[in-house]
Each structure stands twice: as structure tokens, then as C-alpha cells.
Motif scaffolding. Structure first.
Motif, PDB file in Angstrom:
ATOM      1  N   MET A   1       0.848  -1.200   0.000  1.00  0.00           N
ATOM      2  CA  MET A   1       0.000   0.000   0.000  1.00  0.00           C
ATOM      3  C   MET A   1       0.879   1.244   0.000  1.00  0.00           C
ATOM      4  O   MET A   1       1.829   1.325   0.760  1.00  0.00           O
ATOM      5  N   THR A   2       0.551   2.210  -0.860  1.00  0.00           N
ATOM      6  CA  THR A   2       1.320   3.454  -0.946  1.00  0.00           C
ATOM      7  C   THR A   2       1.091   4.303   0.297  1.00  0.00           C
ATOM      8  O   THR A   2      -0.063   4.541   0.684  1.00  0.00           O
ATOM      9  N   PRO A   3       2.164   4.750   0.955  1.00  0.00           N
ATOM     10  CA  PRO A   3       1.981   5.585   2.153  1.00  0.00           C
ATOM     11  C   PRO A   3       1.232   6.871   1.823  1.00  0.00           C
ATOM     12  O   PRO A   3       1.402   7.454   0.747  1.00  0.00           O
ATOM     13  N   VAL A   4       0.397   7.300   2.753  1.00  0.00           N
ATOM     14  CA  VAL A   4      -0.328   8.564   2.575  1.00  0.00           C
ATOM     15  C   VAL A   4       0.616   9.712   2.890  1.00  0.00           C
ATOM     16  O   VAL A   4       1.217   9.749   3.969  1.00  0.00           O
ATOM     17  N   PRO A   5       0.784  10.677   1.961  1.00  0.00           N
ATOM     18  CA  PRO A   5       1.703  11.790   2.223  1.00  0.00           C
ATOM     19  C   PRO A   5       1.275  12.617   3.431  1.00  0.00           C
ATOM     20  O   PRO A   5       0.086  12.772   3.720  1.00  0.00           O
ATOM     21  N   SER A   6       2.259  13.143   4.127  1.00  0.00           N
ATOM     22  CA  SER A   6       2.015  14.068   5.235  1.00  0.00           C
ATOM     23  C   SER A   6       2.337  15.480   4.757  1.00  0.00           C
ATOM     24  O   SER A   6       3.441  15.735   4.271  1.00  0.00           O
ATOM     25  N   ILE A   7       1.367  16.380   4.896  1.00  0.00           N
ATOM     26  CA  ILE A   7       1.512  17.735   4.365  1.00  0.00           C
ATOM     27  C   ILE A   7       1.250  18.746   5.471  1.00  0.00           C
ATOM     28  O   ILE A   7       0.232  18.673   6.169  1.00  0.00           O
ATOM     29  N   ALA A   8       2.182  19.678   5.642  1.00  0.00           N
ATOM     30  CA  ALA A   8       1.956  20.806   6.548  1.00  0.00           C
ATOM     31  C   ALA A   8       1.469  21.981   5.721  1.00  0.00           C
ATOM     32  O   ALA A   8       2.119  22.382   4.750  1.00  0.00           O
ATOM     33  N   PHE A   9       0.315  22.506   6.072  1.00  0.00           N
ATOM     34  CA  PHE A   9      -0.202  23.703   5.410  1.00  0.00           C
ATOM     35  C   PHE A   9       0.013  24.883   6.338  1.00  0.00           C
ATOM     36  O   PHE A   9      -0.571  24.959   7.424  1.00  0.00           O
ATOM     37  N   VAL A  10       0.868  25.815   5.935  1.00  0.00           N
ATOM     38  CA  VAL A  10       1.236  26.970   6.748  1.00  0.00           C
ATOM     39  C   VAL A  10       0.482  28.186   6.218  1.00  0.00           C
ATOM     40  O   VAL A  10       0.633  28.566   5.054  1.00  0.00           O
ATOM     41  N   THR A  11      -0.313  28.805   7.079  1.00  0.00           N
ATOM     42  CA  THR A  11      -1.187  29.889   6.655  1.00  0.00           C
ATOM     43  C   THR A  11      -1.060  31.103   7.572  1.00  0.00           C
ATOM     44  O   THR A  11      -0.872  30.947   8.782  1.00  0.00           O
ATOM     45  N   PRO A  12      -1.182  32.328   7.027  1.00  0.00           N
ATOM     46  CA  PRO A  12      -1.080  33.530   7.852  1.00  0.00           C
ATOM     47  C   PRO A  12      -2.395  33.948   8.489  1.00  0.00           C
ATOM     48  O   PRO A  12      -2.439  34.905   9.252  1.00  0.00           O
ATOM     49  N   ILE A  13      -3.474  33.229   8.155  1.00  0.00           N
ATOM     50  CA  ILE A  13      -4.798  33.586   8.658  1.00  0.00           C
ATOM     51  C   ILE A  13      -5.606  32.311   8.797  1.00  0.00           C
ATOM     52  O   ILE A  13      -5.379  31.346   8.053  1.00  0.00           O
ATOM     53  N   ALA A  14      -6.495  32.274   9.760  1.00  0.00           N
ATOM     54  CA  ALA A  14      -7.294  31.073   9.959  1.00  0.00           C
ATOM     55  C   ALA A  14      -8.170  30.823   8.734  1.00  0.00           C
ATOM     56  O   ALA A  14      -8.894  31.714   8.289  1.00  0.00           O
ATOM     57  N   PRO A  15      -8.112  29.618   8.149  1.00  0.00           N
ATOM     58  CA  PRO A  15      -8.975  29.326   6.998  1.00  0.00           C
ATOM     59  C   PRO A  15     -10.437  29.485   7.365  1.00  0.00           C
ATOM     60  O   PRO A  15     -10.880  29.023   8.420  1.00  0.00           O
ATOM     61  N   SER A  16     -11.184  30.144   6.480  1.00  0.00           N
ATOM     62  CA  SER A  16     -12.582  30.415   6.810  1.00  0.00           C
ATOM     63  C   SER A  16     -13.373  30.726   5.550  1.00  0.00           C
ATOM     64  O   SER A  16     -12.919  31.446   4.679  1.00  0.00           O
ATOM     65  N   THR A  17     -14.566  30.144   5.474  1.00  0.00           N
ATOM     66  CA  THR A  17     -15.544  30.509   4.465  1.00  0.00           C
ATOM     67  C   THR A  17     -16.887  30.581   5.163  1.00  0.00           C
ATOM     68  O   THR A  17     -17.378  29.562   5.639  1.00  0.00           O
ATOM     69  N   PRO A  18     -17.531  31.757   5.300  1.00  0.00           N
ATOM     70  CA  PRO A  18     -17.116  33.035   4.722  1.00  0.00           C
ATOM     71  C   PRO A  18     -15.928  33.650   5.466  1.00  0.00           C
ATOM     72  O   PRO A  18     -15.553  33.196   6.540  1.00  0.00           O
ATOM     73  N   GLY A  19     -15.388  34.681   4.853  1.00  0.00           N
ATOM     74  CA  GLY A  19     -14.255  35.399   5.410  1.00  0.00           C
ATOM     75  C   GLY A  19     -13.687  36.297   4.342  1.00  0.00           C
ATOM     76  O   GLY A  19     -14.238  36.401   3.241  1.00  0.00           O
ATOM     77  N   ASN A  20     -12.581  36.967   4.645  1.00  0.00           N
ATOM     78  CA  ASN A  20     -11.993  37.820   3.618  1.00  0.00           C
ATOM     79  C   ASN A  20     -11.319  36.955   2.554  1.00  0.00           C
ATOM     80  O   ASN A  20     -11.265  35.727   2.651  1.00  0.00           O
ATOM     81  N   GLY A  21     -10.777  37.622   1.528  1.00  0.00           N
ATOM     82  CA  GLY A  21     -10.231  36.878   0.408  1.00  0.00           C
ATOM     83  C   GLY A  21      -9.121  35.929   0.794  1.00  0.00           C
ATOM     84  O   GLY A  21      -9.035  34.802   0.285  1.00  0.00           O
ATOM     85  N   LEU A  22      -8.240  36.360   1.718  1.00  0.00           N
ATOM     86  CA  LEU A  22      -7.129  35.519   2.119  1.00  0.00           C
ATOM     87  C   LEU A  22      -7.622  34.306   2.910  1.00  0.00           C
ATOM     88  O   LEU A  22      -7.097  33.189   2.749  1.00  0.00           O
ATOM     89  N   ALA A  23      -8.625  34.504   3.765  1.00  0.00           N
ATOM     90  CA  ALA A  23      -9.190  33.381   4.514  1.00  0.00           C
ATOM     91  C   ALA A  23      -9.854  32.377   3.581  1.00  0.00           C
ATOM     92  O   ALA A  23      -9.753  31.158   3.775  1.00  0.00           O
ATOM     93  N   HIS A  24     -10.535  32.885   2.535  1.00  0.00           N
ATOM     94  CA  HIS A  24     -11.116  32.012   1.510  1.00  0.00           C
ATOM     95  C   HIS A  24     -10.030  31.176   0.844  1.00  0.00           C
ATOM     96  O   HIS A  24     -10.178  29.967   0.655  1.00  0.00           O
ATOM     97  N   ARG A  25      -8.948  31.847   0.469  1.00  0.00           N
ATOM     98  CA  ARG A  25      -7.874  31.154  -0.245  1.00  0.00           C
ATOM     99  C   ARG A  25      -7.215  30.119   0.658  1.00  0.00           C
ATOM    100  O   ARG A  25      -6.841  29.032   0.208  1.00  0.00           O
ATOM    101  N   ALA A  26      -7.071  30.461   1.933  1.00  0.00           N
ATOM    102  CA  ALA A  26      -6.514  29.497   2.880  1.00  0.00           C
ATOM    103  C   ALA A  26      -7.387  28.252   2.972  1.00  0.00           C
ATOM    104  O   ALA A  26      -6.888  27.119   3.003  1.00  0.00           O
ATOM    105  N   ARG A  27      -8.689  28.440   3.013  1.00  0.00           N
ATOM    106  CA  ARG A  27      -9.591  27.285   3.070  1.00  0.00           C
ATOM    107  C   ARG A  27      -9.471  26.438   1.812  1.00  0.00           C
ATOM    108  O   ARG A  27      -9.454  25.193   1.879  1.00  0.00           O
TER     109      ARG A  27
END
Length: 444
Positions: A1-27
Motif C-alpha cells: 500500500m502506498t503511504p499517505v503523504p504528510s503535508i503541513a499547510f502553513v497559513t497567515p490567517i485562519a482558513p474560513s468561508t465566509p471570510g476575507n479573500g485571504l481566509a477564503h484562499r486558505a480554506r
């Protein structure tokens, strides 16, 4: 079985929808990464409050007085901070980071994680943005970050694909709301983060220069400004968590920006909710729209006022624009489409062979000593004492050499073959990278 990759997502703002444009993009990036592997979301709050939630919170640090100055936000999350955060923590196959301000942090973290790939989403072209506003100092600082990212990251993306970056557009959910615009008192809606200077400037210009001509011709019209900071402006109502009702009652949405970069998430939101949009060229910049087909564009106050009046008076025009724009969102900007494209990029990075060269990190000061070499890193406030064998690897790396060349250089003059030294040199290179003394550069 292929190992599941581990990914760190580093963001400057809490991901959120709704929210401002950057929060949308983070989500959107967070969801894209989750399509590929296990995601560890890391909030380094350079662009928003240090809120708790379904993420790891990394506090900002005081800016260092050593080394080349970073932009103000980036100075609170420098490369050495990323290295220290990653050291001793869990391994990751990739780091995906949002924004130029956090790129140094992510590059430093990846250096401390053997074999870790890095995807940097620059989002907007901050170099061009600051140049357009006459702030060459800020532009130069961001240009230095972008140049470093281009050399060291495995992939570089942006919202518009500027300068050969990979275009990953902003995304919205293409689900129009139930609409019931008020004919007796038509609503002209402007949504945005009014703490962002271009939004505030555009709103003031619209209120002062455009709106008087609109109400002169459509006396019952009502202007509503929505979003953080709008409460301090005429017609402003402040932050509204759920915009569905406002979009449902709006006759037209306006995007009257005079400065800025990137693409306008609020224009896409209006499209997705089935609202006709009128804006300036800059206000709709970065979106694949056509004047008179998806929206109306005008850059001078009289023409922009006339465009708003046209939409308010012509229901057929408003419907035609809204329908075409909504179709555009479904085809090109729907969240499922954009997140799939971002996920495919991360998968491609993880599956591609990696060719790198290694060089000494900049702005280090070296002093030979009897038993090796002292290396001072003023930005991190650290001094490293290298033994002769480690110093040899550091010095041979120079301004950029492949691992094979470094091994050959260290082997020269010794009673050892390159094959014998490879494992030892690999380990030394990784240790020096994790200390920030060497950096890897993509050999493209």
C-alpha cells in the motif's frame, strides 16, 4: 500500500468561508491538500488574530536586527523561526505555504525536514503592488523574498499566474442565492475588507465621486458598504458574517478599486450569488471577464456612475450579465475545480524527481579557528562551531554545487572514495541545512 503523504499547510490567517479573500484562499488550499494526504494546518498569524481552532498556532517572534530586513509582516516569521519550529517535530513530505510573508518560515522549516518539498503560493504580486503605490523599499524587500522562493521552492503559484508562476485562481461555491431585489429601493452593494487600503480608497472615491451621480438619476437607490472597517465610512454597516441575504436583495454589486493586485474574491462571490457586477478595470483585474458580457467596466467616475445606472434601470441587462458571470464561475472558479487543480499540483510535486544544488546561506560571517570554523548567523542570533570535517563540507559547497560535486571536493586529497563518503556527506549537508548554514536550490 502506498503511504499517505504528510503535508503541513502553513497559513497567515485562519482558513474560513465566509471570510476575507485571504481566509477564503486558505480554506481552498487546506481542502486541496486534504485531497492529497494528511494535513497539519499551522497558523502563523501575520495577517489576522492568533485564534485557536482546528490548527496548530505558532506565535510570532520579535524581528531580528541582524541580516537583510524583511517586510514588516515577514520579519515576525523569519527562516530561523521555521527551522526551530520544525526541528524535532514530525516529518512531512511537503509544506504548502500561503503568501510571500510566510515563505521564509516555510523554507526554513523544510530545510529541517529531510526530503521535504515546498509549494509556495505567493497569492498576489506584492512587488508590483508596492511599486504601483510608490513604495520601492517594500517592493525591493518582497522582490528579495520572491527571488529566493524561485530558487528554492519546488513549485510557485499565484492567483493570476504572474511572471510564470502557476495560476491557481481564487475559488467560490457557485450556488446562487434566492434573489429578491427591491425595485422601489434598489440596493447597490460593495463588500470587502475596508482595512485593506485599496478597498478603503475605492469606497471613499465611490461615495464622493460616483454615488452622487447615481442617486441623482435613481433617487430611491441605497448604497450599502459591508465588511470590516466599513462601519467608519458613510453607508457602512461593518462586518456581516452571512452575506446571503445582502446578495439576495442587491440589484448590483460594485468593485470600484483604483489600486491593488490579484483577483477579487468579492467579485467572484457576487457572480456566484447571481448579482450583476460593475467595477473598474483594476477592480476586476485578474479575472477572465469581458466588458458587457460578464460585467460592466469603467475607470472614470461619470462613466462608472452611468454603468451602475444602466444596470439599475435595465432588468434584462442585469440578468444577462449575472447569468453569464455565474456560468463563468461554474466553469472556471468553482471551488471544486480550483481545489482539484491545486491538489494535482501538489501530487505532481510529490511525484517528481528532485534535482538540487547546495550553497552556503547568505549573510553568514566565518572565522577560522584552530579546531575548525566559527560561523555566525546574526539573523538567528546563533554561533556555530564546525569541526574540520563539517567545515570542509560547508566550504566546498560554496556558491552552489551538486551533492556529487561536494562529495568529490571533500574526497580530493583524502584516502577515500566518493562512494565511501557519500552517506557521511549527505548527513552533514542535512545537518547544516537544518541549522540554516546551507540551503538547497532547485536545479531546473
Amino acid at each position: 500500500m502506498t503511504p499517505v503523504p504528510s503535508i503541513a499547510f502553513v497559513t497567515p490567517i485562519a482558513p474560513s468561508t465566509p471570510g476575507n479573500g485571504l481566509a477564503h484562499r486558505a480554506r481552498a488550499w487546506q481542502r486541496a491538500a486534504a485531497r492529497v494526504g494528511r494535513v497539519r494546518t499551522v497558523l502563523v498569524p501575520t495577517h489576522g488574530p492568533a485564534v485557536t481552532g482546528d490548527h496548530e498556532l505558532v506565535p510570532l517572534v520579535a524581528p531580528s536586527t541582524g541580516g537583510t530586513a524583511l517586510p514588516p509582516r515577514a520579519s515576525h516569521a523569519p527562516e530561523w523561526h521555521g527551522r526551530r519550529w520544525a526541528a524535532g517535530g514530525p516529518a512531512h513530505d511537503a509544506i504548502v505555504v500561503l503568501g510571500a510573508d510566510l515563505a521564509p518560515f516555510a523554507l526554513g522549516a523544510a530545510a529541517a525536514l529531510p526530503g521535504c518539498r515546498v509549494v509556495v503560493d505567493l497569492d498576489d504580486d506584492l512587488v508590483a503592488f508596492h511599486r504601483s503605490r510608490g513604495d520601492d523599499d517594500a517592493a525591493d524587500r518582497y522582490e528579495a523574498i520572491v527571488d529566493d522562493v524561485r530558487r528554492r521552492a519546488d513549485a510557485v503559484t499565484s492567483v493570476t499566474g504572474f511572471d510564470d508562476t502557476v495560476a491557481i485562481a481564487n475559488a467560490v461555491a457557485a450556488r446562487p442565492a434566492d434573489r429578491s431585489p427591491c425595485e422601489e429601493e434598489p440596493v447597490v452593494l460593495m463588500v470587502g475588507n475596508h482595512g485593506y487600503p485599496p478597498n478603503a480608497e475605492g469606497a471613499r472615491w465611490f461615495v464622493d465621486e460616483v454615488w452622487p451621480a447615481v442617486i441623482e438619476q435613481v433617487a430611491g437607490a441605497r448604497l450599502v458598504l459591508v465588511g470590516p472597517g466599513s462601519e467608519g465610512l458613510p453607508h457602512g454597516v461593518g462586518f456581516v458574517a452571512d452575506l446571503t441575504g445582502l446578495y439576495g436583495s442587491a440589484s448590483v454589486a460594485v468593485v470600484p478599486l483604483l489600486h491593488g493586485s490579484g483577483s477579487r474574491i468579492k467579485a467572484l462571490e457576487a457572480f456566484a450569488h447571481g448579482v450583476a457586477v460593475v467595477g473598474t478595470t483594476i477592480g476586476l483585474d485578474g479575472l477572465d471577464v469581458e466588458h458587457e458580457r460578464h460585467c460592466l467596466l469603467a475607470d472614470e467616475a461619470p462613466e462608472l456612475a452611468a454603468a451602475v445606472v444602466r444596470v439599475l434601470r435595465d432588468d434584462g441587462l442585469a440578468t444577462r450579465l449575472a447569468d453569464a458571470a455565474h456560468h463563468l464561475v461554474v466553469e472556471r472558479y468553482d471551488a471544486a475545480v480550483i481545489e482539484g487543480r491545486a491538489a494535482a499540483l501538489v501530487e505532481q510535486v510529490l511525484g517528481s524527481p528532485r534535482r538540487v544544488v547546495v550553497r552556503r546561506a547568505p549573510r553568514l560571517v566565518t572565522d577560522p579557528v584552530a579546531d575548525g570554523l566559527l560561523v555566525r548567523d546574526a539573523a538567528a542570533g546563533a554561533v556555530h562551531r564546525l569541526d574540520p570535517a563539517t567545515a570542509a563540507v560547508f566550504l566546498v559547497a560554496g556558491t552552489g554545487r551538486s551533492v556529487e560535486d561536494i562529495v568529490d571536493g571533500v574526497a580530493t586529497g583524502r584516502d577515500a572514495t566518493s562512494a565511501d563518503l557519500r552517506a557521511t556527506v549527505d548527513a552533514v549537508i542535512q545537518r547544516l541545512c537544518s541549522q540554516g548554514l546551507l540551503v538547497t536550490i532547485q536545479a531546473r
